[in-house]
Design a protein around this motif. Structure first.
Motif, PDB file in Angstrom:
ATOM      1  N   ILE A  70     -32.750  -1.859 129.685  1.00  0.00           N
ATOM      2  CA  ILE A  70     -33.989  -1.106 129.526  1.00  0.00           C
ATOM      3  C   ILE A  70     -33.670   0.304 129.006  1.00  0.00           C
ATOM      4  O   ILE A  70     -34.369   0.850 128.146  1.00  0.00           O
ATOM      5  N   GLU A  73     -33.094   0.124 125.255  1.00  0.00           N
ATOM      6  CA  GLU A  73     -34.344   0.078 124.483  1.00  0.00           C
ATOM      7  C   GLU A  73     -34.975   1.467 124.422  1.00  0.00           C
ATOM      8  O   GLU A  73     -35.505   1.874 123.390  1.00  0.00           O
ATOM      9  N   TYR A  74     -34.911   2.193 125.520  1.00  0.00           N
ATOM     10  CA  TYR A  74     -35.461   3.550 125.558  1.00  0.00           C
ATOM     11  C   TYR A  74     -34.729   4.449 124.559  1.00  0.00           C
ATOM     12  O   TYR A  74     -35.349   5.152 123.753  1.00  0.00           O
ATOM     13  N   GLU A  77     -35.749   3.788 121.101  1.00  0.00           N
ATOM     14  CA  GLU A  77     -37.102   4.239 120.748  1.00  0.00           C
ATOM     15  C   GLU A  77     -37.181   5.751 120.575  1.00  0.00           C
ATOM     16  O   GLU A  77     -37.985   6.250 119.800  1.00  0.00           O
ATOM     17  N   PRO A  89     -40.232  -8.136 114.037  1.00  0.00           N
ATOM     18  CA  PRO A  89     -40.520  -8.557 115.404  1.00  0.00           C
ATOM     19  C   PRO A  89     -39.820  -9.855 115.826  1.00  0.00           C
ATOM     20  O   PRO A  89     -39.398  -9.974 116.981  1.00  0.00           O
ATOM     21  N   TYR A  90     -39.685 -10.825 114.903  1.00  0.00           N
ATOM     22  CA  TYR A  90     -39.032 -12.076 115.272  1.00  0.00           C
ATOM     23  C   TYR A  90     -37.536 -11.867 115.520  1.00  0.00           C
ATOM     24  O   TYR A  90     -36.964 -12.370 116.481  1.00  0.00           O
ATOM     25  N   ARG A  92     -36.231  -9.065 116.479  1.00  0.00           N
ATOM     26  CA  ARG A  92     -36.171  -8.312 117.731  1.00  0.00           C
ATOM     27  C   ARG A  92     -36.259  -9.263 118.917  1.00  0.00           C
ATOM     28  O   ARG A  92     -35.516  -9.139 119.900  1.00  0.00           O
ATOM     29  N   ALA A  93     -37.148 -10.238 118.820  1.00  0.00           N
ATOM     30  CA  ALA A  93     -37.310 -11.209 119.902  1.00  0.00           C
ATOM     31  C   ALA A  93     -36.027 -12.022 120.080  1.00  0.00           C
ATOM     32  O   ALA A  93     -35.597 -12.302 121.206  1.00  0.00           O
ATOM     33  N   ARG A  96     -33.496  -9.789 121.846  1.00  0.00           N
ATOM     34  CA  ARG A  96     -33.808  -9.658 123.279  1.00  0.00           C
ATOM     35  C   ARG A  96     -33.452 -10.956 124.012  1.00  0.00           C
ATOM     36  O   ARG A  96     -32.971 -10.925 125.145  1.00  0.00           O
ATOM     37  N   PHE A  97     -33.705 -12.092 123.378  1.00  0.00           N
ATOM     38  CA  PHE A  97     -33.380 -13.380 123.986  1.00  0.00           C
ATOM     39  C   PHE A  97     -31.894 -13.485 124.262  1.00  0.00           C
ATOM     40  O   PHE A  97     -31.462 -13.844 125.369  1.00  0.00           O
ATOM     41  N   TRP A  98     -31.059 -13.163 123.259  1.00  0.00           N
ATOM     42  CA  TRP A  98     -29.619 -13.324 123.439  1.00  0.00           C
ATOM     43  C   TRP A  98     -29.037 -12.291 124.402  1.00  0.00           C
ATOM     44  O   TRP A  98     -28.114 -12.593 125.162  1.00  0.00           O
ATOM     45  N   LYS A 100     -30.620 -11.144 126.960  1.00  0.00           N
ATOM     46  CA  LYS A 100     -31.017 -11.641 128.273  1.00  0.00           C
ATOM     47  C   LYS A 100     -30.144 -12.837 128.670  1.00  0.00           C
ATOM     48  O   LYS A 100     -29.752 -12.978 129.825  1.00  0.00           O
ATOM     49  N   PHE A 101     -29.826 -13.691 127.700  1.00  0.00           N
ATOM     50  CA  PHE A 101     -28.977 -14.845 127.981  1.00  0.00           C
ATOM     51  C   PHE A 101     -27.586 -14.387 128.429  1.00  0.00           C
ATOM     52  O   PHE A 101     -27.035 -14.884 129.411  1.00  0.00           O
ATOM     53  N   GLU A 103     -26.876 -11.586 129.774  1.00  0.00           N
ATOM     54  CA  GLU A 103     -27.073 -10.916 131.053  1.00  0.00           C
ATOM     55  C   GLU A 103     -27.263 -11.915 132.194  1.00  0.00           C
ATOM     56  O   GLU A 103     -26.694 -11.770 133.266  1.00  0.00           O
ATOM     57  N   ASP A 104     -28.073 -12.931 131.979  1.00  0.00           N
ATOM     58  CA  ASP A 104     -28.441 -13.863 133.054  1.00  0.00           C
ATOM     59  C   ASP A 104     -27.422 -14.992 133.235  1.00  0.00           C
ATOM     60  O   ASP A 104     -27.265 -15.506 134.335  1.00  0.00           O
TER      61      ASP A 104
END
Lengths: 223, 237
Positions: A70, A73-74, A77, A89-90, A92-93, A96-98, A100-101, A103-104
């Motif tokens: 987070i 991202e801040y 920006e 945007p796609y 970027r998505a 963010r997906f990878w 998160k992957f 990370e999780d």
């Protein structure tokens, strides 16, 4: 003056604080660094991050922010130079997906292999390798996740390569190898050679020793 | 689906091919339904049977094989909070996130807290029994306390209007009472969580939001069955 408005609370061996250091370095942002003694968290840290009480915390104009992805991202920006995320945007998505992957699924699997013993360790190592192989597909054959240059996912997932390598040395099981994950292996090596990435890394021998000690404590605690 | 929002010709082109893969009860899919409906975006819905996943779903989401998946002009978007950010960046009306970067960061922080801490801790209360459940209740209520404080002086987490954090916590407005009824535990009471209870009421009754709630009786049946599975595995304490 600019240095006083940005403060980073971190810990020298924390990969999450490292992410933020990388982002600030990439964008040429001056900041004040505060090293936390994690067994004795400062009142400042507890005040800035009362929910999780963890590093890293970025304080900008007296506003504290927690959670490293987070914070990334801040930073992206507020400071537009050397963007971490793509414009589309796609794309970027996907980034963010990878992130998160990684990370999780990747980070925790590497940590599980690191902190367990016997059969549990083997099982965790297998899962780590599988998830890292999946992460490789996110590269889509590119040099970095960000394309020709370092981007959001590279900074989010980059620490895993270094830590996976150290974990492999400590537990005796290779988590990343050039044979089964040639692209990911190449990516980790390229990533760690990028000058600003290298500059922010903690001393490798000190980190390895620190993690060896940490491994001893964790595996003594687990049944 | 809402048709009250004004749609420009450009938006019609962007909307050209928009499909949402979901299930009737998925709390994460519901976030995407709300986001699209709040922005007045038209889309096709494909209901999945997770015990028999379609080849399309597996093709679009090979990593997790889960819903929701939003497919926009053939390109799959995955992970509900990532999808919400995509929707907000692609369709600018009725913004879900504030403009100020530090407020955006706070919104992302609380959405993440909800998924990483609140949801698992409440799930723990649901699946555990005896002393384990008592401990789980303490943790869940601590987490809910953090959330309660975020509502001070606000109607919604986003202020006067619904935003990303409200959609992220939306499941609290319908599933929580289902969990409480099935496992016989009251987690959110008026004394400790007056703001959260008020938010639940406001959110549940909000226009657009209220049109999509899955049927409560069906949810009770589903979670009763799940509860039996989990609690029969546990050794009596």
């Amino acid at each position: 003056m600019a240095e006083e408005t940005v403060k980073l609370l971190g810990y020298w061996a924390s990969p999450f604080a490292l992410r933020v250091k990388w982002a600030l370095k990439l964008k040429g942002i001056q900041y004040q660094y505060v090293e936390e003694d994690l067994p004795n968290k400062s009142p400042m840290l507890l005040q800035y991050n009362p929910v999780h009480k963890k590093v890293p915390v970025l304080v900008h104009d007296d506003k504290p922010l927690a959670e490293s992805l987070i914070i990334l991202e801040y930073i992206d920006e507020v400071w537009k130079q050397n963007p971490l995320l793509p414009i589309d945007p796609y794309e970027r998505a996907k980034a963010r997906f990878w992130a998160k992957f990684a990370e999780d699924k990747c980070g925790p699997a590497v940590m599980a292999a690191f902190s367990k013993k016997g059969e549990e360790k083997e099982k965790a190592a297998k899962e780590a390798r599988e998830n890292l192989k999946t992460l490789e597909s996110g590269l889509e054959g590119k040099r970095f996740f960000g394309g020709e240059t370092i981007g959001f996912v590279d900074i989010a997932a980059g620490w895993i390569g270094c830590w996976a390598q150290m974990t492999g040395e400590i537990i005796g099981i290779k988590l990343i190898d050039a044979e089964t994950m040639p692209l990911l292996d190449a990516w980790f090596k390229d990533f760690l050679e990028v000058p600003f990435i290298k500059e922010c890394m903690p001393p490798q021998d000190k980190l390895l020793e620190h993690n060896r000690e940490f491994h001893k404590i964790l595996t003594a605690a687990s049944t | 689906m809402a048709s009250s929002a004004v749609v420009t010709a450009n938006q019609l082109i962007i909307m050209a091919e928009l499909k949402l893969f979901r299930t009737w009860s998925s709390r994460f899919s519901l976030r995407v339904v709300w986001a699209l409906d709040l922005k007045g975006i038209q889309y096709d819905t494909i209901f999945e049977d997770l015990s028999n996943k379609s080849s399309l779903l597996l093709q679009y989401n090979p990593v997790y094989k889960k819903v929701p998946v939003l497919v926009h002009n053939g390109k799959p978007l995955l992970e509900s909070l990532v999808i919400l950010e995509y929707i907000d960046e692609t369709w600018k009306q009725t913004p879900l996130l504030p403009e100020d970067p530090s407020e955006r960061a706070m919104a992302r922080f609380w959405a993440k807290f909800g998924d990483d801490k609140v949801l698992p801790s409440i799930w723990n209360v649901f699946i555990k029994q005896g002393k384990d459940q008592e401990e789980a209740i303490v943790t869940a209520q601590e987490n809910l306390g953090c959330v309660e404080r975020q509502l001070t002086g606000k109607k919604f987490f986003n202020g006067e209007t619904i935003g990303l954090v409200d959609l992220a916590f939306g499941w609290l407005a319908n599933l929580l009472s289902v969990f409480e009824e099935v496992c016989g535990v009251t987690l959110i009471d008026l004394e400790k969580f007056p703001l959260l209870l008020e938010w639940i009421q406001n959110f549940a009754d909000a226009p657009i939001i209220k049109e999509s709630w899955p049927p409560r009786d069906k949810l009770i049946t589903k979670y009763q069955a799940l509860h039996e599975v989990y609690t029969s595995k546990e050794a009596p304490k």
